[in-house]
Scaffold this motif. Sequence first.
Motif, PDB file in Angstrom:
ATOM      1  N   ASP A   1       0.850  -1.188   0.000  1.00  0.00           N
ATOM      2  CA  ASP A   1       0.000   0.000   0.000  1.00  0.00           C
ATOM      3  C   ASP A   1       0.884   1.235   0.000  1.00  0.00           C
ATOM      4  O   ASP A   1       1.439   1.626   1.031  1.00  0.00           O
ATOM      5  CB  ASP A   1      -0.917   0.007   1.222  1.00  0.00           C
ATOM      6  N   ILE A   2       1.031   1.835  -1.180  1.00  0.00           N
ATOM      7  CA  ILE A   2       1.839   3.049  -1.313  1.00  0.00           C
ATOM      8  C   ILE A   2       1.014   4.180  -1.945  1.00  0.00           C
ATOM      9  O   ILE A   2       1.571   5.160  -2.440  1.00  0.00           O
ATOM     10  CB  ILE A   2       3.118   2.802  -2.133  1.00  0.00           C
ATOM     11  N   ALA A   3      -0.299   4.046  -1.900  1.00  0.00           N
ATOM     12  CA  ALA A   3      -1.169   5.048  -2.511  1.00  0.00           C
ATOM     13  C   ALA A   3      -1.138   6.353  -1.715  1.00  0.00           C
ATOM     14  O   ALA A   3      -0.910   6.362  -0.503  1.00  0.00           O
ATOM     15  CB  ALA A   3      -2.602   4.525  -2.588  1.00  0.00           C
ATOM     16  N   GLU A   4      -1.377   7.462  -2.411  1.00  0.00           N
ATOM     17  CA  GLU A   4      -1.528   8.735  -1.730  1.00  0.00           C
ATOM     18  C   GLU A   4      -2.829   8.724  -0.934  1.00  0.00           C
ATOM     19  O   GLU A   4      -3.793   8.058  -1.307  1.00  0.00           O
ATOM     20  CB  GLU A   4      -1.559   9.882  -2.736  1.00  0.00           C
ATOM     21  N   GLU A   5      -2.851   9.479   0.162  1.00  0.00           N
ATOM     22  CA  GLU A   5      -4.063   9.562   0.969  1.00  0.00           C
ATOM     23  C   GLU A   5      -4.230  10.978   1.483  1.00  0.00           C
ATOM     24  O   GLU A   5      -3.432  11.433   2.318  1.00  0.00           O
ATOM     25  CB  GLU A   5      -4.028   8.576   2.137  1.00  0.00           C
TER      26      GLU A   5
END
Length: 457
Positions: free
Chosen positions: A132-136
């Motif tokens: 999980d390396i998605a932007e948030e």
Amino acid sequence: MNRVHIKTYGCQMNERDSEAVAAMLRSRGYRIVADEDECDILLLNTCSVRDAAEQKAIGKAGYLQQRKKKQPDFVLGILGCMAQNRGASLLDQLPDVDLIIGTQKFHQVAGYLDNLRAAREAGVPIGQTIVDIAEEPGSQNTIKDHLVAGPDGADAAVADRQVTAFVSIQQGCNMDCAFCIVPKTRGDERSRPMDDIVAECRALAARGVREITLLGQIVTSYGRRDYVHTDGVTPFVQLLERVHAVDGIERIRFTSPHPRGFKDDLVAAYGRLPKLCGYVHLPMQSGSNRILRAMNRPYTRERYREIVEALRAVQPGMYFSTDVIVGFPGETEDDFRETCELFRACDFDMAYIFKYSIRTGTPAATLPDQVDEEVKERRNQELLAILEENSLRRTAALVGTVEQVLVDGRDKTGARLTGRTRGNRVCVFDGPAELIGQMVPLKITRATASTLYGDRG
């Protein structure tokens, strides 16, 4: 399967992220242990600023994979900048890693570990690695929990006396320096609400914290898109003023700033905010205007020197540390001599001197005229020699003086106390544990390049 050890590589931002992850895990029933041999879950919080830092973490993870063969339930996770930079490609080298969590997902670690534990307790195969390396959006607001008591099993009577604390105020960077991968690993600039930061500082003061260090990738850029300048005062200085007003906080520091953030209001703050310590970390990177332009650093050697002189005019006893890169592509001997000249002129107390390291995906990685490693090493050693000379002279000048020292704990032997001066010098001296958390006068009797020794007055 609830004993967790977190090993941190890199900067103070990484240390703060690890602390917040540990606090979140403890609130979910996990135990934080100091010995990695005693853990069930080992998390590596990684750095990507230089290739050597990534290779060190990869080497450690490769070694730990062997442990999984003996302990099938052992969980290995990679967090932070290297996880963000490399993502699922890490599995080409590290196929047995269980978690790869990026810089905007630290607050999700506890939930992912809960899922892994539940699956293993139920005898369900885990399957693919969690990546999980998605932007948030809003992730900068999640780094707010503090692990005050230290690793489980520590002496609570001592560990509870946390004297200093890091407070994250901003994440990300929009500067686009040619050598730096941080914008890729940390994302765009994002600031936390000022009220939340001040509330966090008040809560820390209530727990006995006496010194706050405000953290950000470019800390002086804090709030520039979220708050208005008031009577020429930038949002960052407005924040300093509000933290300064918190009862119980006696010292304020911050890192890392950018030279362009040192406008008149910030310089003046050192003269009117007594809690703001007379110590500045001011990254220089190079003393050559030609190399600064190639690095995409928006200041000149002349402007840098003006900032140093302005700060010393406000506080003549100001202490300075800096960052310098040697061997940037195209750096000639003349460029390096200019760096040495400015380095000497600024009279730094401390410096982090790095040999340029190619970071794939940055503009500098493809520049011509890459400098030979042996030349980088020679220049690195030359600057280190200047630094040692400066540091010895600066600390020797303190012998015989009395410094106000904030006592923050025991030294590594446990036999003596340690603390820091307002100028961020480490001090070692005899005294009872009851002094931890107090400000004491210390007469300096001996000095090395990095440490002061003294007797209580």
